[in-house]
Every structure is written in structure tokens, then in C-alpha cells.
Design an enzyme around this catalytic site. Structure first.
Site: not given
Length: 301
Positions: A107, A134, A137, A218, A259, A287
Site C-alpha cells: 500500500r 484501489h 476495494q 468517498d 469504502c 474486503r
């Protein structure tokens, strides 16, 4: 050896296999205490390096728990532990780590860091997030949608807000899974031009969500944004808040996703977050299951 770097660089049949396998593994765990291992232990004897240049809650916990449930062990490394690209090249770091571990999840900030790691590692590399994308996700999001509302193919997904890295992975996923994607947000925060060809852009959020099967947003600001940028983004995005009035224009059975972490009553109201359309906590749980499936695909187990 399979890297999982981005959705648009992964074969659609493999993506579908990962989603379906994730659902199978989730069902198999129903009713078990969280800490108990899976019946199947495909990562037994395997070591997974989890590298975090950017801090995380869901990514760290879900990967760590997923590895342990499948019988493996993790080594969690922060950006300060690694000092990626400072003193030692990322290529050399990838070569060294490959001698110690069986799989690398990273990450990070720059996409090039991920690409350099994958190019020089001799073990699979998973994109846990970059400033550009991402993908883990969105795999969890598609799994969640299909659990609640059936196949995502042919459905309408609407993103309200900033054309950020999570949106980019939605745009990559749209042709791979066959859904329609609409972006609604201010022009200065449009997604990168390379993504425009496969999406619809509608500035009016109320028009955008008409007939939507899924509405997604988001956070408006990053923890790294200075105060001046935060104020500017709030001013730009205030009209794109997902609230009850906006959700009322979508289909009656439309889902809402975020998310997380969410700034309640900024990008989304608490009434929507906690309301009947919201599946944000199913999305967060998934996830774990989606990433377990991704890891198994990467290792061929």
C-alpha cells in the site's frame, strides 16, 4: 505467478473466478468464531509481507486476518521500516524480500513504486492501494453488490464526488464486469482523461442518479491535504453530498457504498450511512473475503 496490480490488467474470467471463490469461502465461514482457521489451509507454511507506506485500518486488518485464517503468517512493515526508494532501490528491495516471503502486498503512494516492486519481485505482488488505483476495494464492492442485488452486469453505477483512485478502479472494472458507470462531480475534480472514454459524465447529481442501481462516494479530503485544500474541496463538492433526497432519485432497491472511513454529514449524511440503502459494513467485511480469494489466485492455491 500472478500479480494483482489493477483490475483492467487482469483477465475478466480470472476476476469472476475470484469473486465467486470469495463468496464460497465467506459462506463456508458462517457461524464460526472470527479467530478460527478455515477448513482449507492453502497458505500453511507461507509468509506474506504487508508493506504500508500509507497508514491503514481495513487493508491492514483484513489482509492480516485473511492470511491467518488460511494458515499463513504475516510480516507487517511500515514505510519507516522499509524506507522504500531511500538508500536502496525498490528493485533491490523487491529482490531481497522475494528471498524471504511468498507474497507481497504493498500500500503505497506512487504507482511506479508498485510497478517497480512487481517487475523485480520473484513472488506475486498485490496492489493494496496507490494514489492512482484501489483494485482490492472494488473487488469487495462488486462482491457486495452481487450478494444483495444479483449480477452487476448491465447495471448502472453512479459515483458522486472526486474522481480519485477508488473511482479509477471502478472505471477499470466497468468494462471487465459489464456495468455502466456515471461520474458526477465538479469539472476540476474529474477523473484522469484516460478514463473518460468508458464512462458517462453528468454534472447534475440528481440527473446522474436517476435509475441508478448503486450510488458510491468517498471522502472529500485526504489526511495529507493542507487546510486550504480541505476548504476548497468542501466548497467544490458540497452539491454532491449523498443524502436522502439524492438517494430518492435512484432505484427503490439501489445500494449505497463508501469504502470508509467516512466523514459523516460531509460526503454522505448519517441518515444514508445508517439507512436501508447502505451496505457499507458488508462492503468493509468483504474486503477480507475478496482479498483471501485474490491471494489464493496469486499463489495458485
Amino acid at each position: 505467478m500472478n500479480h494483482f496490480l489493477d483490475i483492467h490488467t487482469t483477465d475478466p474470467a480470472d476476476l469472476r473466478q475470484m469473486i465467486d471463490h470469495a463468496r464460497t469461502m465467506k459462506v463456508a465461514r458462517q457461524g464460526r468464531p472470527k479467530g478460527t482457521p478455515d477448513d482449507d489451509q492453502p497458505l500453511s507454511g507461507r509468509m506474506v509481507a504487508l508493506i504500508f507506506e500509507k497508514p491503514s485500518t481495513r487493508t491492514r486488518v483484513s489482509f492480516d486476518v485473511g492470511v491467518r485464517q488460511m494458515g499463513g503468517e504475516t510480516m507487517v512493515l511500515s514505510g519507516t521500516d522499509m524506507q522504500l526508494g531511500h538508500g536502496e532501490t525498490i528493485a533491490d528491495t523487491a529482490r531481497v524480500l522475494s528471498r524471504y516471503v511468498d507474497l507481497i502486498m504493498i500500500r503505497t503512494f506512487e504507482e511506479q513504486t508498485l510497478l517497480d516492486m512487481a517487475e523485480h519481485a520473484s513472488v506475486p505482488v498485490i496492489n493494496g492501494l496507490t494514489n492512482r488505483t484501489h483494485p482490492c476495494q472494488i473487488m469487495a464492492d462488486i462482491m457486495t453488490f452481487e450478494e444483495h442485488n444479483g449480477p452487476i452486469k448491465g447495471r448502472k453505477v453512479v459515483w458522486s464526488g472526486d474522481g480519485n483512485n477508488v473511482f479509477a478502479s471502478f472505471a477499470h472494472a466497468a468494462p471487465q464486469f459489464g456495468f455502466d458507470l456515471t461520474f458526477t462531480g465538479p469539472a476540476p475534480l474529474d477523473p484522469e482523461p484516460a478514463l473518460h472514454g468508458g464512462i458517462t459524465i453528468e454534472r447534475d447529481p440528481f440527473k446522474a442518479v436517476e435509475g441508478a442501481d448503486l450510488v458510491v462516494t468517498d471522502t472529500w479530503v485526504s489526511m495529507h491535504d493542507p487546510q486550504s485544500a480541505r476548504e476548497r474541496r468542501h466548497n467544490q463538492l458540497r452539491g454532491y453530498q449523498v443524502n436522502e433526497a439524492l438517494m430518492a432519485r435512484a432505484k427503490p432497491d439501489a445500494l449505497f457504498m463508501h469504502c470508509l472511513p467516512a466523514h459523516r454529514d460531509d460526503e454522505v449524511t448519517s441518515a444514508v450511512m445508517d439507512g436501508p440503502h447502505s451496505v457499507v459494513f458488508d462492503e468493509a467485511e468483504n474486503r477480507l473475503h475478496a482479498q483471501k480469494s485474490i491471494m489464493r489466485w496469486c499463489l495458485g492455491v
